[in-house]
Design a protein around this motif. Sequence first.
Motif, PDB file in Angstrom:
ATOM      1  N   PRO A 215      -9.734  12.830  -1.201  1.00  0.00           N
ATOM      2  CA  PRO A 215      -9.766  12.374   0.186  1.00  0.00           C
ATOM      3  C   PRO A 215     -10.565  11.090   0.385  1.00  0.00           C
ATOM      4  O   PRO A 215     -10.717  10.654   1.515  1.00  0.00           O
ATOM      5  CB  PRO A 215     -10.436  13.546   0.915  1.00  0.00           C
ATOM      6  CG  PRO A 215     -11.413  14.090  -0.083  1.00  0.00           C
ATOM      7  CD  PRO A 215     -10.755  13.888  -1.429  1.00  0.00           C
ATOM      8  N   HIS A 216     -11.056  10.510  -0.708  1.00  0.00           N
ATOM      9  CA  HIS A 216     -11.892   9.316  -0.518  1.00  0.00           C
ATOM     10  C   HIS A 216     -11.067   8.043  -0.616  1.00  0.00           C
ATOM     11  O   HIS A 216     -11.157   7.279  -1.572  1.00  0.00           O
ATOM     12  CB  HIS A 216     -13.071   9.340  -1.490  1.00  0.00           C
ATOM     13  CG  HIS A 216     -13.960  10.513  -1.225  1.00  0.00           C
ATOM     14  ND1 HIS A 216     -14.560  10.706  -0.005  1.00  0.00           N
ATOM     15  CD2 HIS A 216     -14.279  11.581  -1.981  1.00  0.00           C
ATOM     16  CE1 HIS A 216     -15.236  11.835  -0.023  1.00  0.00           C
ATOM     17  NE2 HIS A 216     -15.073  12.396  -1.212  1.00  0.00           N
ATOM     18  N   SER A 217     -10.241   7.860   0.404  1.00  0.00           N
ATOM     19  CA  SER A 217      -9.402   6.666   0.496  1.00  0.00           C
ATOM     20  C   SER A 217      -9.222   6.353   1.981  1.00  0.00           C
ATOM     21  O   SER A 217      -9.672   7.122   2.833  1.00  0.00           O
ATOM     22  CB  SER A 217      -8.041   6.938  -0.130  1.00  0.00           C
ATOM     23  OG  SER A 217      -7.309   7.821   0.696  1.00  0.00           O
ATOM     24  N   TYR A 218      -8.528   5.266   2.286  1.00  0.00           N
ATOM     25  CA  TYR A 218      -8.339   4.869   3.686  1.00  0.00           C
ATOM     26  C   TYR A 218      -7.640   5.962   4.501  1.00  0.00           C
ATOM     27  O   TYR A 218      -8.027   6.280   5.608  1.00  0.00           O
ATOM     28  CB  TYR A 218      -7.538   3.564   3.756  1.00  0.00           C
ATOM     29  CG  TYR A 218      -7.379   3.030   5.162  1.00  0.00           C
ATOM     30  CD1 TYR A 218      -8.463   2.462   5.824  1.00  0.00           C
ATOM     31  CD2 TYR A 218      -6.164   3.109   5.829  1.00  0.00           C
ATOM     32  CE1 TYR A 218      -8.336   1.984   7.122  1.00  0.00           C
ATOM     33  CE2 TYR A 218      -6.025   2.627   7.123  1.00  0.00           C
ATOM     34  CZ  TYR A 218      -7.123   2.067   7.763  1.00  0.00           C
ATOM     35  OH  TYR A 218      -6.978   1.605   9.048  1.00  0.00           O
TER      36      TYR A 218
ATOM     37  N   ARG B  29     -10.504   4.931  -8.662  1.00  0.00           N
ATOM     38  CA  ARG B  29     -11.108   3.685  -8.179  1.00  0.00           C
ATOM     39  C   ARG B  29     -11.289   2.641  -9.279  1.00  0.00           C
ATOM     40  O   ARG B  29     -12.330   1.994  -9.380  1.00  0.00           O
ATOM     41  CB  ARG B  29     -12.442   3.961  -7.516  1.00  0.00           C
ATOM     42  CG  ARG B  29     -12.252   4.736  -6.221  1.00  0.00           C
ATOM     43  CD  ARG B  29     -13.510   4.738  -5.479  1.00  0.00           C
ATOM     44  NE  ARG B  29     -13.322   5.168  -4.119  1.00  0.00           N
ATOM     45  CZ  ARG B  29     -14.178   4.934  -3.163  1.00  0.00           C
ATOM     46  NH1 ARG B  29     -15.267   4.261  -3.431  1.00  0.00           N
ATOM     47  NH2 ARG B  29     -13.959   5.352  -1.969  1.00  0.00           N
TER      48      ARG B  29
ATOM     49  N   ARG C 160       0.846  -1.187   0.000  1.00  0.00           N
ATOM     50  CA  ARG C 160       0.000   0.000   0.000  1.00  0.00           C
ATOM     51  C   ARG C 160       0.887   1.245   0.000  1.00  0.00           C
ATOM     52  O   ARG C 160       1.839   1.316   0.769  1.00  0.00           O
ATOM     53  CB  ARG C 160      -0.918  -0.029   1.217  1.00  0.00           C
ATOM     54  CG  ARG C 160      -1.887   1.122   1.263  1.00  0.00           C
ATOM     55  CD  ARG C 160      -3.107   0.818   2.084  1.00  0.00           C
ATOM     56  NE  ARG C 160      -2.783   0.390   3.437  1.00  0.00           N
ATOM     57  CZ  ARG C 160      -3.714   0.219   4.371  1.00  0.00           C
ATOM     58  NH1 ARG C 160      -4.983   0.427   4.090  1.00  0.00           N
ATOM     59  NH2 ARG C 160      -3.374  -0.182   5.570  1.00  0.00           N
TER      60      ARG C 160
ATOM     61  N   GLU D 289      -2.660   0.879  -4.367  1.00  0.00           N
ATOM     62  CA  GLU D 289      -2.331  -0.449  -3.846  1.00  0.00           C
ATOM     63  C   GLU D 289      -1.827  -1.302  -4.999  1.00  0.00           C
ATOM     64  O   GLU D 289      -2.461  -1.382  -6.044  1.00  0.00           O
ATOM     65  CB  GLU D 289      -3.560  -1.098  -3.209  1.00  0.00           C
ATOM     66  CG  GLU D 289      -3.908  -0.446  -1.887  1.00  0.00           C
ATOM     67  CD  GLU D 289      -5.078  -1.107  -1.187  1.00  0.00           C
ATOM     68  OE1 GLU D 289      -5.478  -0.595  -0.135  1.00  0.00           O
ATOM     69  OE2 GLU D 289      -5.599  -2.125  -1.694  1.00  0.00           O
TER      70      GLU D 289
ATOM     71  N   ARG E 277     -10.461  11.823   8.787  1.00  0.00           N
ATOM     72  CA  ARG E 277     -11.461  10.870   8.284  1.00  0.00           C
ATOM     73  C   ARG E 277     -12.068  10.050   9.414  1.00  0.00           C
ATOM     74  O   ARG E 277     -13.252   9.694   9.369  1.00  0.00           O
ATOM     75  CB  ARG E 277     -10.860   9.925   7.232  1.00  0.00           C
ATOM     76  CG  ARG E 277     -11.944   9.074   6.542  1.00  0.00           C
ATOM     77  CD  ARG E 277     -11.417   8.118   5.494  1.00  0.00           C
ATOM     78  NE  ARG E 277     -10.622   7.024   6.024  1.00  0.00           N
ATOM     79  CZ  ARG E 277     -11.116   5.930   6.596  1.00  0.00           C
ATOM     80  NH1 ARG E 277     -12.414   5.772   6.718  1.00  0.00           N
ATOM     81  NH2 ARG E 277     -10.310   4.990   7.053  1.00  0.00           N
TER      82      ARG E 277
ATOM     83  N   LYS F  47      -0.462  -1.088   8.728  1.00  0.00           N
ATOM     84  CA  LYS F  47      -1.860  -0.726   9.026  1.00  0.00           C
ATOM     85  C   LYS F  47      -2.004   0.771   9.153  1.00  0.00           C
ATOM     86  O   LYS F  47      -1.233   1.423   9.803  1.00  0.00           O
ATOM     87  CB  LYS F  47      -2.307  -1.409  10.326  1.00  0.00           C
ATOM     88  CG  LYS F  47      -3.814  -1.401  10.474  1.00  0.00           C
ATOM     89  CD  LYS F  47      -4.478  -2.225   9.403  1.00  0.00           C
ATOM     90  CE  LYS F  47      -5.862  -1.662   9.053  1.00  0.00           C
ATOM     91  NZ  LYS F  47      -6.510  -2.447   8.014  1.00  0.00           N
TER      92      LYS F  47
HETATM   93  N1  LIG Z   1      -7.520  -3.458  -0.389  1.00  0.00           N
HETATM   94  C1  LIG Z   1      -7.897  -2.960   0.769  1.00  0.00           C
HETATM   95  N2  LIG Z   1      -8.829  -3.608   1.494  1.00  0.00           N
HETATM   96  C2  LIG Z   1      -9.215  -3.104   2.713  1.00  0.00           C
HETATM   97  C3  LIG Z   1      -8.640  -1.930   3.214  1.00  0.00           C
HETATM   98  C4  LIG Z   1      -7.660  -1.255   2.411  1.00  0.00           C
HETATM   99  O1  LIG Z   1      -7.104  -0.204   2.782  1.00  0.00           O
HETATM  100  N3  LIG Z   1      -7.340  -1.807   1.209  1.00  0.00           N
HETATM  101  N4  LIG Z   1      -9.044  -1.473   4.462  1.00  0.00           N
HETATM  102  C5  LIG Z   1      -8.223  -0.780   5.303  1.00  0.00           C
HETATM  103  O2  LIG Z   1      -7.349  -1.296   5.921  1.00  0.00           O
HETATM  104  C6  LIG Z   1     -10.319  -1.895   5.009  1.00  0.00           C
HETATM  105  C7  LIG Z   1     -11.396  -1.064   4.398  1.00  0.00           C
HETATM  106  N5  LIG Z   1     -11.374   0.247   4.937  1.00  0.00           N
HETATM  107  C8  LIG Z   1     -11.517   1.391   4.200  1.00  0.00           C
HETATM  108  C9  LIG Z   1     -12.062   2.487   4.816  1.00  0.00           C
HETATM  109  C10 LIG Z   1     -12.321   3.625   4.077  1.00  0.00           C
HETATM  110  C11 LIG Z   1     -12.009   3.674   2.734  1.00  0.00           C
HETATM  111  C12 LIG Z   1     -12.367   4.868   1.898  1.00  0.00           C
HETATM  112  O3  LIG Z   1     -11.957   4.960   0.744  1.00  0.00           O
HETATM  113  N6  LIG Z   1     -13.152   5.787   2.415  1.00  0.00           N
HETATM  114  C13 LIG Z   1     -13.605   6.950   1.686  1.00  0.00           C
HETATM  115  C14 LIG Z   1     -14.715   6.598   0.717  1.00  0.00           C
HETATM  116  C15 LIG Z   1     -15.955   6.048   1.355  1.00  0.00           C
HETATM  117  C16 LIG Z   1     -17.066   5.727   0.343  1.00  0.00           C
HETATM  118  O4  LIG Z   1     -16.829   5.520  -0.826  1.00  0.00           O
HETATM  119  O5  LIG Z   1     -18.219   5.704   0.788  1.00  0.00           O
HETATM  120  C17 LIG Z   1     -14.052   8.027   2.627  1.00  0.00           C
HETATM  121  O6  LIG Z   1     -14.263   7.738   3.814  1.00  0.00           O
HETATM  122  O7  LIG Z   1     -14.168   9.154   2.168  1.00  0.00           O
HETATM  123  C18 LIG Z   1     -11.417   2.586   2.137  1.00  0.00           C
HETATM  124  C19 LIG Z   1     -11.156   1.438   2.872  1.00  0.00           C
HETATM  125  C20 LIG Z   1     -10.495  -3.357   4.771  1.00  0.00           C
HETATM  126  N7  LIG Z   1     -10.162  -3.757   3.411  1.00  0.00           N
END
Ligand SMILES: Nc1nc2c(c(=O)[nH]1)N(C=O)[C@@H](CNc1ccc(C(=O)N[C@@H](CCC(=O)O)C(=O)O)cc1)CN2
Length: 461
Positions: free
Chosen positions: A78-81, A51, A23, A88, A127, A461
Amino acid sequence: MYIDDTIAAIATPPGIGGVGIIRVSGKDSFPIVNSLFKSAGTVPLMDRQNRTIQYGTIVDPATNKTIDEVLVLLMKGPHSYTAEDVVEIQCHGGIVPVRQILKLLVNHDVRMAEAGEFTKRAFMNGRIDLTQAEAIIDIIEAKTEDSLSLAVSQLDGTVSSFVKDVREQLIAMIAHLEVTIDYPEEDIEDVTSQEVREQLEPILKAMDELLSTANTGRLIRDGITTVIVGRPNAGKSSLMNALLRENRAIVTDIPGTTRDSIEEYMTVEGISLRLIDTAGIRDTQDTVEALGVERARDYINKADIVLCVIDGSTPLTPEEIEILTSVSGLNTIVLLNKSDVAQVVTDENIKEHGTFTAIERISAKEGEGSAVLSKWVQELVYGGRVKQDNSAMISNVRHISLVEQAKAQVEEALSSIDMGMPVDFVATDLRSAWELLGDITGDTIRESMIDELFSRFCLGK
Ligand SMILES: Nc1nc2c(c(=O)[nH]1)N(C=O)[C@@H](CNc1ccc(C(=O)N[C@@H](CCC(=O)O)C(=O)O)cc1)CN2
Ligand SMILES: Nc1nc2c(ncn2[C@@H]2O[C@H](COP(=O)(O)OP(=O)(O)OP(=O)(O)O)[C@@H](O)[C@H]2O)c(=O)[nH]1
Ligand SMILES: [K+]
């Protein structure tokens, strides 16, 4: 600023698996990975659709050597972890491909992430709050389905929304009180005090309600320790076997603990249970008997439940009496074993030697013991109440302690009002409560505490 760096880590566990994931997060993650990625078409990664997954290879530009065939995931901030640009790289799941790719990234202005740094960035970038970050650790470390669902509800914001709600009410009161302090000639003090009291009482009640879930929450989250004591031949090993047969843990290798022969893990009533046989401490660990006894004593004092195995088919021996005396007054379940043969030890015989939570008869040889353990685990965790869903529960010792401290400040404010103290005193108490609650979500917490917290995460993590 360190948050300007682009960081990377191997996200999958070390070892061989189907797929390995590296990552990458930070403002340069797209251009950097783009410079190492080769695929059909000429569109650079940063111009490809957000995406999406791109197929290609990772190539070392210095040597033009292909390292592995990969899939690349693009997630724009900003829409990522982390709420930053994240890429990744999914390669084949060997030890070498993931390391080679990480090494290549590090040679191209990417820094290796520290433990927990991705999650820390998600927090720093707003976030998630601290309770949600902690929930992520809890999810990773969950040993039972119940502890997982508790952590997931915390990630969903159960603790956050409680804290946010109470803090909003407190700050409104503080603002109101401060107006009174700043304009004393207005003479609104009495009215304000009365209003504040009326508003504080439901807050106290809500805090009490939340804290009433703390014991259950903590035990679901952290699991419980059960220690088996008894003289040689009482049937401890038979009991251990009987219990393990019925309660095998989903997770057998608990990270962070050294498993030696005296400990076993199991799941009882959805609770992770660590079972320690004190006889094993003496036999396998120490040459000096006294040291073993001391360690056994240590375990007994920290145990949530003590299982004291007594051979019910023979009169109490001096050694058994000594053991009974030493576990009297604790949460001790006396198990009169060998109930399949004629019993000579009575309940009264046992009660002569101390106070115990319960006296139960079992035959470990016939596989009994599990039902008794389940009953007492349930009693300990749920206090005889029916098991309920895990929503609005508080389970993290840090949160519990802060809510308790905040509650004490609210009580202090109420007694200041009762004693007719000036409103500044009340305002000061409420501000302390507001700050303590802010520590829970990380709104007012000190940097050093945040660092300490994230250092508990694993790498990647
Ligand atoms: N491949 C992969 N799997 C994974 C993770 C990861 O980082 N990569 N995760 C982590 O370890 C967990 C998932 N957690 C995540 C939490 C938030 C977002 C995210 O992009 N949030 C955005 C968009 C939300 C939406 O589209 O509704 C946001 O909060 O704005 C992505 C993963 C479990 N599986
Ligand atoms: N009849 C009967 N015998 C039992 C029962 N439980 C254990 N035993 C017997 O008692 C003896 C000792 O049992 P263990 O389970 O090895 O006892 P222990 O307490 O682990 O003994 P140490 O390892 O020496 O501390 C064995 O011969 C068992 O078969 C039981 O419920 N009924
Ligand atoms: K006996």
